[in-house]
Motif scaffolding. Structure first.
Motif, short mmCIF file in Angstrom:
data_model
loop_
_atom_site.label_atom_id
_atom_site.label_comp_id
_atom_site.label_asym_id
_atom_site.label_seq_id
_atom_site.Cartn_x
_atom_site.Cartn_y
_atom_site.Cartn_z
N ASN A 161 73.33 -8.55 11.83
CA ASN A 161 72.00 -8.94 12.34
C ASN A 161 71.86 -10.46 12.47
O ASN A 161 70.85 -11.05 12.06
CB ASN A 161 70.91 -8.38 11.43
N LYS A 162 72.85 -11.11 13.07
CA LYS A 162 72.76 -12.55 13.30
C LYS A 162 71.98 -12.82 14.58
O LYS A 162 72.08 -12.07 15.55
CB LYS A 162 74.16 -13.16 13.42
N THR A 163 71.20 -13.88 14.58
CA THR A 163 70.40 -14.23 15.75
C THR A 163 71.29 -14.81 16.84
O THR A 163 72.10 -15.71 16.59
CB THR A 163 69.31 -15.25 15.37
N CYS A 164 71.12 -14.31 18.06
CA CYS A 164 71.96 -14.74 19.19
C CYS A 164 71.13 -15.13 20.41
O CYS A 164 71.69 -15.25 21.51
CB CYS A 164 72.93 -13.62 19.57
N GLU A 165 69.85 -15.33 20.26
CA GLU A 165 69.00 -15.66 21.41
C GLU A 165 69.32 -17.05 21.95
O GLU A 165 69.35 -18.02 21.20
CB GLU A 165 67.52 -15.58 21.01
N SER B 205 76.34 -7.51 26.79
CA SER B 205 76.64 -6.62 27.90
C SER B 205 76.67 -7.37 29.23
O SER B 205 77.58 -7.18 30.05
CB SER B 205 75.61 -5.49 27.96
N LYS B 206 75.69 -8.25 29.44
CA LYS B 206 75.65 -9.03 30.68
C LYS B 206 76.88 -9.92 30.81
O LYS B 206 77.45 -10.07 31.90
CB LYS B 206 74.37 -9.88 30.71
N THR B 207 77.29 -10.50 29.70
CA THR B 207 78.46 -11.37 29.73
C THR B 207 79.74 -10.58 29.98
O THR B 207 80.59 -10.98 30.77
CB THR B 207 78.58 -12.16 28.41
N ILE B 208 79.86 -9.42 29.31
CA ILE B 208 81.07 -8.61 29.44
C ILE B 208 81.22 -8.08 30.86
O ILE B 208 82.32 -8.10 31.43
CB ILE B 208 81.05 -7.44 28.43
N SER C 237 69.00 -5.21 19.85
CA SER C 237 69.06 -4.75 21.24
C SER C 237 69.14 -5.92 22.21
O SER C 237 69.88 -5.88 23.20
CB SER C 237 67.83 -3.88 21.55
N ARG C 238 68.42 -7.01 21.90
CA ARG C 238 68.49 -8.20 22.74
C ARG C 238 69.88 -8.83 22.68
O ARG C 238 70.44 -9.24 23.70
CB ARG C 238 67.43 -9.21 22.27
N SER D 136 73.79 0.36 25.26
CA SER D 136 73.14 1.54 24.67
C SER D 136 74.12 2.30 23.80
O SER D 136 74.55 3.41 24.15
CB SER D 136 72.58 2.44 25.76
N PRO D 137 74.50 1.76 22.65
CA PRO D 137 75.52 2.43 21.83
C PRO D 137 75.10 3.80 21.33
O PRO D 137 75.94 4.68 21.13
CB PRO D 137 75.74 1.45 20.66
#
Length: 822
Positions: free
Chosen positions: A409-413, A518-521, A511-512, A495-496
């Motif tokens: 649960n690390k912040t990635c925003e 997902s967008k990067t991959i 989810s964010r 959507s795992p």
């Protein structure tokens, strides 16, 4: 036995849905403050919980977003959704519920609906049915007058609810009630059963006033009958607390005739009228439901339809084939392609079919950079194929990274507009880079784990793309990357829970993070983006973030990976497969070698099944207490409820003593039986018979054999050996295809008319609406296939009409009477 199987008709039920959101929840009694309301939602078949969402923190309008799917393994009366407020210091508090009777599910199937929450009253939480026998007997009283006795026999009950997860201790009270009387009698208590057999008879005197002078042909006066009722209440006996109400029914005495036996099943009803006076204050729940009930005929009935569908890859042109026609007329129903894909997969006919429809699509593709980007029959078929056979591939490739992301649960925003106070954008960017790199590396190093059929499909797509656009050197890669990155890995990361990589929808913050990954991959895997065409990113922050991956080694890794999974050389398996978790969860395990009775002999354990072994642990993540190699499992079968007076039990038979397990509910038990049965179905030395009960006191309780090593007394469940290690019920898939064709009968007729018009009209092609709706290359071939489909459908409709049992008699076990509530 074979003749019985050939004549067998199966009713198979499934439920797919989504618990979307709730709004304006409350009020809730208890210590919870409204603004701190933490809620979750459950799904129940009657009173048995079969699914539970995650807890949503501190909101009266939570967005759950939880998808669920399960096969319904038993009859049920009502599907219910409960919203609970989570409580730390006491049991969870019910906010409200939505209950939908089985007969009403079709009204809501396929669309989203808002449902008003209703109050949860313990006296309204009932299920089950009671079997009654009643009659009026004419008798001569002691003073010589003619009177009548009412005879009521409580025969049995079925499907009473579980109490605290265990079978109840039921008893019944039987009363004759009227304006001035209430005579009550009571049955004996039956211990630990949801299907009690009572077989107890009670007598009630029905008399007139002594002033009535007419003695001959005595009949109960009509006015009296209107006021008399037989009341049956079911209760659960509690030793130290108040008995729990299980349901009731009322039967008017007026329906009985002299010396005529009335024998019928009655559904148990709640107390009172279920007042809804406060329901408007409890909030609403938005649900999307899709309930399917398939009446599956014997296999021989579907042979003509299956043969016609399986010939589809050989039909020229492919648009004239039955499988293509099905996809064409059902293009607005996304789920319509799935049964066809499963059928083709089972019979090893998927690759030639999808190659043909992909070639047809490429004929109409004008630019290489738009290849396989639409929602077409070819892309839908390949999407479904990857979801079916790619589950294990996803599990060994990206599940460990997804688990790490969800649990750390690390912040990635990195969007400046979404940063919270105290967030460090550089630290967040570093977290995101680490996660993206892990996912990217896991994917690009996974070619050896890619299922052979996926490799074969990618190889075919690559060949077709090069043939269609010979002057574009990159199209061979974009044809494959558009599926494996854009439609497979990127969707699974986003959507795992949909791909069974996680049991629940992720929290909003996680989810964010998954959305950004997902967008990067998908951009990393897109050949156009890797050629430094970054215009696909509208957001400046994503453009800046992605630039850090624009290195030649990234392009080379993707190219190498795509080459490997679409190689012309078939890869040989190393034989060293990674252990893949197929299912795990909390169960109750029976201790070995203990006496029959006693709750202490059952312990909570964490059961874990991989493709290698079955193990149980004291808690999730702890060392295994016991491990059973999958190759040593000889059978997996249901256990009779009478064995330990517990529902939802199954047994794993292996070289040691049987492992007895109780699942949490009927759906969990069914899923464990299915997955265990499939993973061990090819084992050597599998048993052909088993004991459906246990060995206690020197005797098998089922067959009374005294030898502990006596052969089983019941045949083991046969498990079909499916290709691709898939559990595909071909008859059920064929029935679904037949249902889809029947629903679209009008479109089939329109397609026939369009074919006939095109054959007759020999002038320049006219623009007609009927033509644009369908793909008709060869109208004569297409018309011929449509005629074959029509004949097969008519025959199947006839078979359904002949073989379907007539409606069960009202009052029978399958069609019980809906009695009045008490």
């Amino acid at each position: 036995m074979a003749e019985e199987d050939d004549a067998r008709i199966r009713i198979l039920q499934s439920l797919r849905g989504k618990i979307c959101e709730a709004k304006s929840l409350g009020p809730v009694s208890g210590p919870n403050r409204q603004k701190d309301l933490c809620t979750f939602c459950t799904v129940s078949l009657d009173q048995e919980e079969v699914f539970r969402t995650k807890v949503f923190d501190k909101s009266t309008s939570p967005f759950y977003g939880e998808d669920f799917y399960f096969e319904i393994p038993r009859p049920f009366q009502c599907l219910s959704f409960y919203v609970y407020a989570k409580s730390v210091f006491q049991r969870d508090l019910a906010v409200g519920k939505v209950s939908i009777r089985k007969d009403d599910l079709c009204k809501y199937s396929g669309k989203e609906h808002w449902f008003v929450l209703q109050p949860v009253d313990p006296n309204s939480e009932v299920q089950g049915k009671v079997h009654l026998e009643m009659r009026l007997n004419e008798v001569i009283t002691e003073n010589g007058s003619v009177g009548q006795h009412l005879v009521v026999k409580i025969i049995e009950c079925k499907e009473l609810p579980l109490i605290s997860g265990q079978n109840c201790d039921p008893y019944a009270t039987v009363s004759l009630v009227g304006p001035a009387r209430s005579d009550q009698k009571k049955t004996k208590v039956k211990k630990k059963t949801s299907n009690p057999q009572f077989d107890e008879t009670f007598f009630f005197e029905v008399t007139r006033s002594s002033s009535y002078s007419k003695k001959s042909h005595f009949q109960v006066e009509e006015e009296d009958i209107e006021k008399l009722e037989i009341k049956v209440d079911m209760w659960n006996s509690e030793n130290l607390a108040q008995d729990v109400f299980l349901g009731a029914t009322r039967v008017a005495v007026k329906i009985l005739r002299n010396d005529h036996i009335h024998k019928a099943w009655y559904l148990l009803q709640p107390k009172g009228n279920g007042s809804k006076s406060k329901s408007d204050d409890l909030g609403s729940l938005r649900l999307k439901l899709n309930y399917i009930e398939d009446t599956v005929l014997p296999p021989a009935c579907y042979t003509p339809l299956c043969n016609l569908l399986l010939k589809s890859p050989d039909v020229k042109p492919i648009s004239a084939s039955s499988a293509h026609i099905l996809g064409d007329i059902c293009r607005d129903r996304y789920e319509a392609v799935l049964p066809m894909v499963r059928l083709l997969l089972h019979h090893n006919r998927f690759l030639p079919f999808v190659s043909a429809v992909a070639a047809l699509e490429l004929e109409n593709t004008q630019e290489a950079n738009t290849i396989f980007r639409g929602n077409t029959l070819a892309t839908r078929c390949i999407d479904d194929m990857m979801k079916i056979i790619g589950k294990n591939y996803l599990a060994v490739t990206i599940k460990p990274v997804i688990d790490e992301i969800c649990e750390s649960n690390k912040t990635c925003e990195i969007d400046p507009n979404k940063l919270k106070e105290g967030d460090n954008v550089e630290s967040n960017k570093e977290n995101l880079q680490v996660y993206v790199q892990k996912v990217f590396t896991s994917i690009t190093q996974s070619s050896s784990s890619c299922p052979p059929l996926m490799c074969d499909v990618f190889k075919a797509l690559r060949h077709l793309a090069c043939k269609r656009f010979p002057g574009d050197p990159h199209v061979q890669y974009s044809a494959v990357s558009s599926f494996v990155f854009l439609r497979f890995f990127a969707v699974a990361v986003l959507s795992p829970h949909t791909f069974q990589l996680r049991s629940h929808h992720p929290d909003p913050e996680i989810s964010r993070t998954l959305t950004l990954i997902s967008k990067t991959i998908q951009t990393l895997g897109s050949w156009g983006s890797l050629s430094k065409k970054l215009s696909s990113f509208k957001e400046t922050y994503m453009y800046d973030f992605f630039k850090s991956f624009q290195e030649d080694k990234c392009i080379e890794k993707v190219k190498k990976f795509l080459d490997e999974i679409s190689s012309k050389v078939s890869k040989e398996s190393s034989g060293l497969e990674d252990a893949v978790v197929l299912k795990e969860g909390e169960v109750q395990k029976r201790a070995q070698g203990k006496k029959r009775l006693g709750k202490k002999n059952f312990k909570k354990r964490w059961l874990r099944l991989t493709n290698r072994d079955l193990s149980y642990h004291k808690q999730k993540g702890k060392e295994a207490v016991c491990t059973i190699c999958v190759k040593n499992i000889l059978a997996v079968e249901k256990l009779d409820e009478s064995a330990f007076n517990r529902k939802n039990m199954f047994q794993v038979l292996h070289s040691e003593k049987p492992l007895y397990v109780q699942a949490g509910n009927c759906v969990e038990a069914s899923e464990w039986l299915d997955v265990l049965g499939q993973v061990c179905r090819c084992n050597e030395g599998r048993l052909t018979t088993f004991h459906p009960s246990n060995y206690v006191g020197g005797v098998w309780q089922c067959c009374k054999s005294q030898s502990s090593s006596a052969p089983g007394c019941k045949p083991c469940t046969t498990t079909m050996l499916a290709n691709l290690q898939l559990d595909i019920d071909c008859d059920r898939e064929a029935e679904r295809i037949f249902s889809l064709l029947s629903l679209n009968d009008t479109k089939l007729q329109n397609m026939e008319d369009a074919c006939a018009t095109m054959v007759v009209y020999q002038g320049p092609q006219r623009e007609q609406e009927e033509y644009s709706k369908f793909t008709i290359q060869e109208p004569k071939e297409t018309f011929q296939t449509l005629q074959q489909l029509r004949n097969i459908m008519e025959e199947l409709q006839q078979q359904h009409h002949i073989r379907n049992d007539p409606t069960a008699q009202y009052g029978s076990l399958d069609n019980p009477i809906v009695g009045k509530s008490t």
